[in-house]
Design a protein around this motif. Structure first.
Motif, short mmCIF file in Angstrom:
data_model
loop_
_atom_site.label_atom_id
_atom_site.label_comp_id
_atom_site.label_asym_id
_atom_site.label_seq_id
_atom_site.Cartn_x
_atom_site.Cartn_y
_atom_site.Cartn_z
N UNK A 3 0.92 -1.38 0.10
CA UNK A 3 -0.03 -0.04 -0.16
C UNK A 3 0.83 1.33 -0.02
N UNK A 4 1.92 1.23 0.82
CA UNK A 4 3.07 2.31 1.04
C UNK A 4 3.70 2.50 -0.74
N UNK A 5 3.97 1.54 -1.47
CA UNK A 5 4.62 1.72 -2.54
C UNK A 5 3.53 2.39 -3.56
N UNK A 6 2.36 1.96 -3.50
CA UNK A 6 1.24 2.39 -4.29
C UNK A 6 0.85 3.88 -3.92
N UNK A 7 1.12 4.36 -2.78
CA UNK A 7 0.83 5.55 -2.30
C UNK A 7 1.98 6.44 -2.90
N UNK A 8 3.07 6.01 -3.00
CA UNK A 8 4.23 6.81 -3.46
C UNK A 8 4.36 6.76 -4.95
N UNK A 9 3.70 5.96 -5.60
CA UNK A 9 3.71 5.90 -7.18
C UNK A 9 2.56 7.10 -7.39
N UNK A 10 1.36 6.96 -6.78
CA UNK A 10 0.56 7.75 -7.06
C UNK A 10 0.67 9.50 -6.80
N UNK A 11 1.79 9.88 -5.71
CA UNK A 11 1.86 11.19 -5.50
C UNK A 11 3.47 11.65 -6.33
N UNK A 12 3.77 10.62 -6.68
CA UNK A 12 5.17 10.92 -7.68
C UNK A 12 4.95 12.02 -8.71
N UNK A 13 5.76 13.10 -8.72
CA UNK A 13 5.60 13.95 -9.51
C UNK A 13 6.57 14.01 -10.74
N UNK A 14 6.21 13.68 -12.04
CA UNK A 14 7.20 13.38 -12.89
C UNK A 14 8.02 14.64 -13.36
N UNK A 15 9.22 14.29 -13.87
CA UNK A 15 10.03 15.41 -14.24
C UNK A 15 10.53 15.20 -15.61
N UNK A 16 10.75 16.38 -16.30
CA UNK A 16 10.90 16.27 -17.50
C UNK A 16 12.09 17.49 -17.91
N UNK A 17 12.88 17.43 -18.90
CA UNK A 17 13.94 18.44 -19.28
C UNK A 17 13.91 18.63 -20.65
N UNK A 18 14.07 20.04 -20.92
CA UNK A 18 14.27 20.40 -22.39
C UNK A 18 15.54 20.94 -22.46
N UNK A 19 16.33 20.31 -23.40
CA UNK A 19 17.87 20.67 -23.62
C UNK A 19 17.92 21.52 -24.94
N UNK A 20 18.78 22.44 -24.95
CA UNK A 20 18.89 23.46 -25.97
C UNK A 20 20.26 23.74 -26.31
N UNK A 269 2.18 19.88 -26.49
CA UNK A 269 1.83 18.65 -26.78
C UNK A 269 2.80 17.73 -26.42
N UNK A 270 3.87 17.75 -26.40
CA UNK A 270 4.85 16.93 -25.67
C UNK A 270 4.58 16.72 -24.30
N UNK A 271 4.23 18.04 -23.60
CA UNK A 271 4.23 18.20 -22.33
C UNK A 271 2.74 17.23 -21.97
N UNK A 272 1.71 17.50 -22.84
CA UNK A 272 0.53 16.74 -22.67
C UNK A 272 0.79 15.13 -22.83
N UNK A 273 1.72 14.59 -23.45
CA UNK A 273 1.80 13.47 -23.74
C UNK A 273 2.51 12.80 -22.65
N UNK A 274 3.63 13.62 -22.03
CA UNK A 274 4.28 13.24 -20.91
C UNK A 274 3.32 12.81 -19.71
N UNK A 275 2.51 13.92 -19.62
CA UNK A 275 1.23 13.89 -18.47
C UNK A 275 0.60 12.67 -18.61
N UNK A 276 0.07 12.07 -20.20
CA UNK A 276 -0.93 11.09 -20.17
C UNK A 276 -0.05 9.80 -20.06
N UNK A 277 1.12 9.85 -20.43
CA UNK A 277 1.95 8.67 -20.16
C UNK A 277 2.16 8.27 -18.66
N UNK A 278 2.27 9.50 -17.88
CA UNK A 278 2.73 9.32 -16.45
C UNK A 278 1.14 8.92 -16.01
N UNK A 279 0.01 9.24 -16.29
CA UNK A 279 -0.90 8.81 -15.56
C UNK A 279 -1.22 7.46 -16.01
N UNK A 280 -1.27 6.97 -17.48
CA UNK A 280 -1.19 5.54 -17.65
C UNK A 280 -0.28 4.52 -16.73
#
Length: 287
Positions: A3-20, A269-280
Protein backbone atom coordinates in the motif's frame (compact mmCIF):
# COMPACT_ATOMS: atom_id res chain seq x y z
CA UNK A 1 4.32 -2.35 2.35
CA UNK A 2 2.45 -2.77 -0.93
CA UNK A 3 0.00 0.00 0.00
CA UNK A 4 2.90 2.36 0.79
CA UNK A 5 4.53 1.65 -2.59
CA UNK A 6 1.23 2.35 -4.40
CA UNK A 7 0.79 5.60 -2.48
CA UNK A 8 4.31 6.71 -3.44
CA UNK A 9 3.63 6.01 -7.11
CA UNK A 10 0.39 7.97 -7.00
CA UNK A 11 1.95 11.12 -5.49
CA UNK A 12 5.17 11.00 -7.49
CA UNK A 13 5.62 14.13 -9.60
CA UNK A 14 7.09 13.41 -13.06
CA UNK A 15 10.18 15.35 -14.13
CA UNK A 16 10.97 16.58 -17.61
CA UNK A 17 13.98 18.29 -19.22
CA UNK A 18 14.28 20.47 -22.31
CA UNK A 19 17.87 20.69 -23.58
CA UNK A 20 18.83 23.44 -26.00
CA UNK A 21 21.72 24.24 -28.23
CA UNK A 22 22.26 28.02 -28.19
CA UNK A 23 23.75 29.37 -31.41
CA UNK A 24 21.15 29.39 -34.22
CA UNK A 25 18.73 27.60 -31.91
CA UNK A 26 17.86 30.31 -29.38
CA UNK A 27 19.94 33.02 -31.08
CA UNK A 28 20.05 33.68 -34.85
CA UNK A 29 23.85 33.43 -35.26
CA UNK A 30 27.06 32.28 -33.54
CA UNK A 31 27.37 34.23 -30.29
CA UNK A 32 30.96 35.28 -31.08
CA UNK A 33 29.94 37.16 -34.22
CA UNK A 34 27.90 39.94 -32.64
CA UNK A 35 30.56 41.74 -30.59
CA UNK A 36 33.54 39.55 -29.73
CA UNK A 37 35.04 38.96 -33.21
CA UNK A 38 34.44 42.56 -34.38
CA UNK A 39 36.25 43.83 -31.26
CA UNK A 40 39.49 42.53 -32.83
CA UNK A 41 38.82 44.36 -36.09
CA UNK A 42 37.81 41.16 -37.91
CA UNK A 43 34.76 40.11 -39.84
CA UNK A 44 33.25 36.75 -38.98
CA UNK A 45 34.08 35.19 -42.36
CA UNK A 46 37.82 35.86 -41.92
CA UNK A 47 37.83 34.61 -38.34
CA UNK A 48 36.09 31.32 -39.09
CA UNK A 49 38.20 30.69 -42.19
CA UNK A 50 41.40 31.13 -40.16
CA UNK A 51 40.06 29.06 -37.30
CA UNK A 52 38.97 26.18 -39.54
CA UNK A 53 42.32 26.26 -41.37
CA UNK A 54 44.15 26.10 -38.03
CA UNK A 55 42.11 23.05 -37.05
CA UNK A 56 42.71 21.31 -40.38
CA UNK A 57 46.45 22.04 -40.52
CA UNK A 58 47.06 20.84 -36.96
CA UNK A 59 44.46 18.04 -36.69
CA UNK A 60 42.73 20.05 -33.97
CA UNK A 61 39.22 19.96 -32.65
CA UNK A 62 37.38 22.85 -34.34
CA UNK A 63 36.20 24.28 -31.03
CA UNK A 64 39.68 24.23 -29.53
CA UNK A 65 40.89 26.01 -32.67
CA UNK A 66 38.51 28.97 -32.37
CA UNK A 67 39.11 29.25 -28.63
CA UNK A 68 42.86 29.31 -29.31
CA UNK A 69 42.38 31.91 -32.06
CA UNK A 70 40.53 34.22 -29.68
CA UNK A 71 43.41 34.06 -27.22
CA UNK A 72 45.90 34.73 -30.02
CA UNK A 73 44.06 37.84 -31.12
CA UNK A 74 43.60 39.07 -27.58
CA UNK A 75 47.37 38.85 -26.98
CA UNK A 76 48.27 40.37 -30.35
CA UNK A 77 45.95 43.32 -29.73
CA UNK A 78 46.90 43.65 -26.05
CA UNK A 79 43.26 43.14 -25.16
CA UNK A 80 43.17 40.57 -22.35
CA UNK A 81 39.80 38.84 -22.26
CA UNK A 82 38.14 38.53 -18.88
CA UNK A 83 35.04 36.64 -17.85
CA UNK A 84 33.27 39.94 -17.17
CA UNK A 85 33.82 40.92 -20.82
CA UNK A 86 32.29 37.67 -22.05
CA UNK A 87 29.31 38.21 -19.73
CA UNK A 88 28.90 41.74 -21.07
CA UNK A 89 28.81 40.43 -24.63
CA UNK A 90 26.20 37.86 -23.63
CA UNK A 91 23.86 40.59 -22.44
CA UNK A 92 23.50 41.96 -25.99
CA UNK A 93 23.32 38.68 -27.93
CA UNK A 94 19.99 38.78 -29.83
CA UNK A 95 17.43 36.03 -29.36
CA UNK A 96 14.71 34.60 -31.56
CA UNK A 97 11.11 35.80 -31.19
CA UNK A 98 9.48 34.70 -27.95
CA UNK A 99 12.59 33.29 -26.29
CA UNK A 100 12.60 35.72 -23.35
CA UNK A 101 9.09 34.67 -22.24
CA UNK A 102 9.30 31.04 -23.41
CA UNK A 103 10.63 29.48 -20.21
CA UNK A 104 8.08 31.04 -17.88
CA UNK A 105 5.25 30.00 -20.22
CA UNK A 106 6.45 26.40 -20.54
CA UNK A 107 7.13 26.11 -16.80
CA UNK A 108 3.63 27.35 -16.03
CA UNK A 109 2.04 24.94 -18.50
CA UNK A 110 4.06 21.96 -17.25
CA UNK A 111 3.19 22.85 -13.66
CA UNK A 112 -0.51 22.90 -14.58
CA UNK A 113 -0.06 19.26 -15.62
CA UNK A 114 1.77 18.36 -12.42
CA UNK A 115 5.14 18.09 -14.20
CA UNK A 116 8.42 19.52 -12.91
CA UNK A 117 10.20 21.03 -15.91
CA UNK A 118 13.92 21.85 -16.05
CA UNK A 119 15.87 23.63 -18.80
CA UNK A 120 19.48 22.94 -19.84
CA UNK A 121 21.93 24.35 -22.37
CA UNK A 122 24.22 21.95 -24.25
CA UNK A 123 26.26 24.14 -26.58
CA UNK A 124 29.58 24.31 -28.42
CA UNK A 125 29.48 28.07 -27.82
CA UNK A 126 31.07 29.86 -24.89
CA UNK A 127 29.61 29.26 -21.45
CA UNK A 128 30.69 32.68 -20.15
CA UNK A 129 28.77 34.46 -22.93
CA UNK A 130 25.64 32.38 -22.33
CA UNK A 131 25.87 33.10 -18.58
CA UNK A 132 25.70 36.81 -19.39
CA UNK A 133 22.61 36.47 -21.58
CA UNK A 134 19.15 37.71 -20.64
CA UNK A 135 17.92 34.13 -20.19
CA UNK A 136 20.84 32.66 -18.19
CA UNK A 137 18.82 32.39 -14.97
CA UNK A 138 16.33 30.06 -16.67
CA UNK A 139 18.74 27.12 -16.93
CA UNK A 140 19.51 24.58 -14.24
CA UNK A 141 22.85 23.94 -15.95
CA UNK A 142 24.80 25.47 -18.82
CA UNK A 143 27.05 22.90 -20.49
CA UNK A 144 29.28 24.70 -22.99
CA UNK A 145 32.88 25.43 -23.93
CA UNK A 146 34.72 27.52 -21.33
CA UNK A 147 38.10 28.97 -20.42
CA UNK A 148 40.52 28.54 -17.54
CA UNK A 149 41.34 31.95 -16.01
CA UNK A 150 44.45 33.37 -14.35
CA UNK A 151 44.43 34.75 -10.82
CA UNK A 152 43.73 38.14 -12.43
CA UNK A 153 40.68 36.73 -14.19
CA UNK A 154 42.17 36.67 -17.69
CA UNK A 155 41.31 33.78 -20.05
CA UNK A 156 44.47 31.76 -20.69
CA UNK A 157 43.51 28.23 -21.77
CA UNK A 158 40.44 26.21 -22.82
CA UNK A 159 39.02 24.42 -19.79
CA UNK A 160 36.18 22.69 -21.63
CA UNK A 161 35.58 22.21 -25.34
CA UNK A 162 32.13 20.88 -26.20
CA UNK A 163 31.82 19.36 -29.66
CA UNK A 164 29.16 17.38 -31.51
CA UNK A 165 30.19 13.99 -30.12
CA UNK A 166 30.92 14.81 -26.47
CA UNK A 167 27.64 16.72 -26.27
CA UNK A 168 25.91 13.37 -25.74
CA UNK A 169 27.52 12.84 -22.32
CA UNK A 170 25.41 15.69 -20.96
CA UNK A 171 22.19 13.92 -21.90
CA UNK A 172 23.32 11.03 -19.69
CA UNK A 173 24.36 13.44 -16.91
CA UNK A 174 20.94 15.07 -16.90
CA UNK A 175 19.10 11.73 -16.96
CA UNK A 176 21.25 10.19 -14.21
CA UNK A 177 21.64 13.30 -12.05
CA UNK A 178 25.46 13.38 -12.14
CA UNK A 179 25.76 17.00 -13.18
CA UNK A 180 29.43 17.89 -12.60
CA UNK A 181 31.63 17.64 -15.70
CA UNK A 182 34.32 15.71 -13.81
CA UNK A 183 31.94 13.15 -12.24
CA UNK A 184 32.81 9.81 -13.84
CA UNK A 185 29.80 8.07 -12.29
CA UNK A 186 27.96 9.14 -15.43
CA UNK A 187 29.44 5.99 -17.00
CA UNK A 188 27.86 3.73 -14.39
CA UNK A 189 25.00 1.49 -15.41
CA UNK A 190 21.66 2.63 -13.96
CA UNK A 191 18.21 1.05 -14.03
CA UNK A 192 15.49 3.13 -15.65
CA UNK A 193 13.54 3.43 -12.40
CA UNK A 194 16.58 5.03 -10.73
CA UNK A 195 16.97 7.80 -13.31
CA UNK A 196 16.49 11.39 -12.14
CA UNK A 197 14.73 12.17 -15.44
CA UNK A 198 13.58 9.31 -17.71
CA UNK A 199 15.00 9.52 -21.24
CA UNK A 200 11.48 9.54 -22.69
CA UNK A 201 10.86 12.79 -20.76
CA UNK A 202 13.80 14.58 -22.39
CA UNK A 203 13.42 17.00 -25.30
CA UNK A 204 16.44 18.16 -27.32
CA UNK A 205 16.21 21.27 -29.50
CA UNK A 206 19.04 21.97 -31.98
CA UNK A 207 19.69 23.40 -35.40
CA UNK A 208 22.60 21.73 -37.18
CA UNK A 209 24.83 18.75 -37.82
CA UNK A 210 26.62 19.31 -34.51
CA UNK A 211 23.33 18.51 -32.74
CA UNK A 212 22.55 15.32 -34.66
CA UNK A 213 24.22 12.88 -32.20
CA UNK A 214 22.18 14.33 -29.31
CA UNK A 215 18.98 14.47 -31.33
CA UNK A 216 19.41 10.89 -32.52
CA UNK A 217 20.29 9.68 -29.01
CA UNK A 218 17.25 11.31 -27.42
CA UNK A 219 14.95 10.02 -30.15
CA UNK A 220 16.31 6.48 -29.92
CA UNK A 221 15.77 6.49 -26.15
CA UNK A 222 12.11 7.42 -26.56
CA UNK A 223 12.42 11.18 -26.05
CA UNK A 224 11.69 13.98 -28.50
CA UNK A 225 14.23 15.72 -30.75
CA UNK A 226 13.32 18.96 -32.52
CA UNK A 227 15.36 20.45 -35.37
CA UNK A 228 14.81 24.19 -35.76
CA UNK A 229 15.62 26.57 -38.59
CA UNK A 230 15.71 30.33 -39.11
CA UNK A 231 12.17 31.30 -40.17
CA UNK A 232 13.59 34.10 -42.34
CA UNK A 233 15.76 31.72 -44.38
CA UNK A 234 14.09 30.49 -47.56
CA UNK A 235 14.16 26.75 -48.16
CA UNK A 236 15.48 26.00 -44.66
CA UNK A 237 12.57 23.75 -43.70
CA UNK A 238 13.04 21.66 -46.83
CA UNK A 239 16.71 21.16 -45.97
CA UNK A 240 15.86 20.12 -42.41
CA UNK A 241 13.18 17.67 -43.57
CA UNK A 242 15.91 15.21 -44.57
CA UNK A 243 16.65 14.69 -40.87
CA UNK A 244 13.17 13.24 -40.39
CA UNK A 245 13.56 11.10 -43.51
CA UNK A 246 16.85 9.76 -42.09
CA UNK A 247 15.12 9.01 -38.76
CA UNK A 248 17.41 11.41 -36.88
CA UNK A 249 14.82 13.79 -35.43
CA UNK A 250 11.20 13.64 -34.34
CA UNK A 251 10.09 17.10 -35.48
CA UNK A 252 11.16 20.09 -37.57
CA UNK A 253 9.84 23.62 -36.99
CA UNK A 254 10.88 27.28 -37.24
CA UNK A 255 12.86 28.85 -34.39
CA UNK A 256 9.95 31.02 -33.30
CA UNK A 257 9.15 30.63 -29.61
CA UNK A 258 6.33 33.16 -29.40
CA UNK A 259 2.89 32.25 -27.99
CA UNK A 260 0.83 30.22 -30.46
CA UNK A 261 3.84 29.45 -32.68
CA UNK A 262 4.45 26.00 -34.12
CA UNK A 263 7.15 25.43 -31.48
CA UNK A 264 4.83 26.58 -28.69
CA UNK A 265 2.09 24.17 -29.78
CA UNK A 266 4.54 21.31 -30.32
CA UNK A 267 6.19 21.47 -26.91
CA UNK A 268 2.87 21.88 -25.12
CA UNK A 269 1.71 18.74 -26.93
CA UNK A 270 4.83 16.88 -25.78
CA UNK A 271 4.09 18.00 -22.22
CA UNK A 272 0.54 16.67 -22.66
CA UNK A 273 1.94 13.33 -23.84
CA UNK A 274 4.28 13.04 -20.85
CA UNK A 275 1.34 13.81 -18.56
CA UNK A 276 -0.83 11.12 -20.18
CA UNK A 277 1.98 8.55 -20.19
CA UNK A 278 2.52 9.19 -16.49
CA UNK A 279 -1.16 8.76 -15.74
CA UNK A 280 -1.28 5.47 -17.64
CA UNK A 281 1.83 4.23 -15.85
CA UNK A 282 0.25 5.02 -12.48
CA UNK A 283 -2.97 3.25 -13.46
CA UNK A 284 -1.01 0.16 -14.52
CA UNK A 285 0.98 0.20 -11.27
CA UNK A 286 -2.08 0.05 -9.02
CA UNK A 287 -3.73 -2.93 -10.75
Amino acid sequence: MYEEAIKEIRVRKPKMAICYDFDKTLSPDDMQTFTLIPSFGLDKKTFWEESNALAKDNLMDNNLAWMYQLLNYSRANRLPIKKEYFNKIGAVVPLYNGVTTWFERMNKYADSKGIELEHYIISSGLKEIIEGSKIASQFKRVYASSYLYTADGVAEWPAQAVNYTNKTQFIFRIAKGFYEEYDERVNNSMNDDALTIPYENIVYIGDSATDIPCMRLVKNFGGHSIAVYNPDQKGARREMASLIHDNRVSHVCPADYSPGSEMDVLVRTIIDKIDLDDRLEKLEAVK
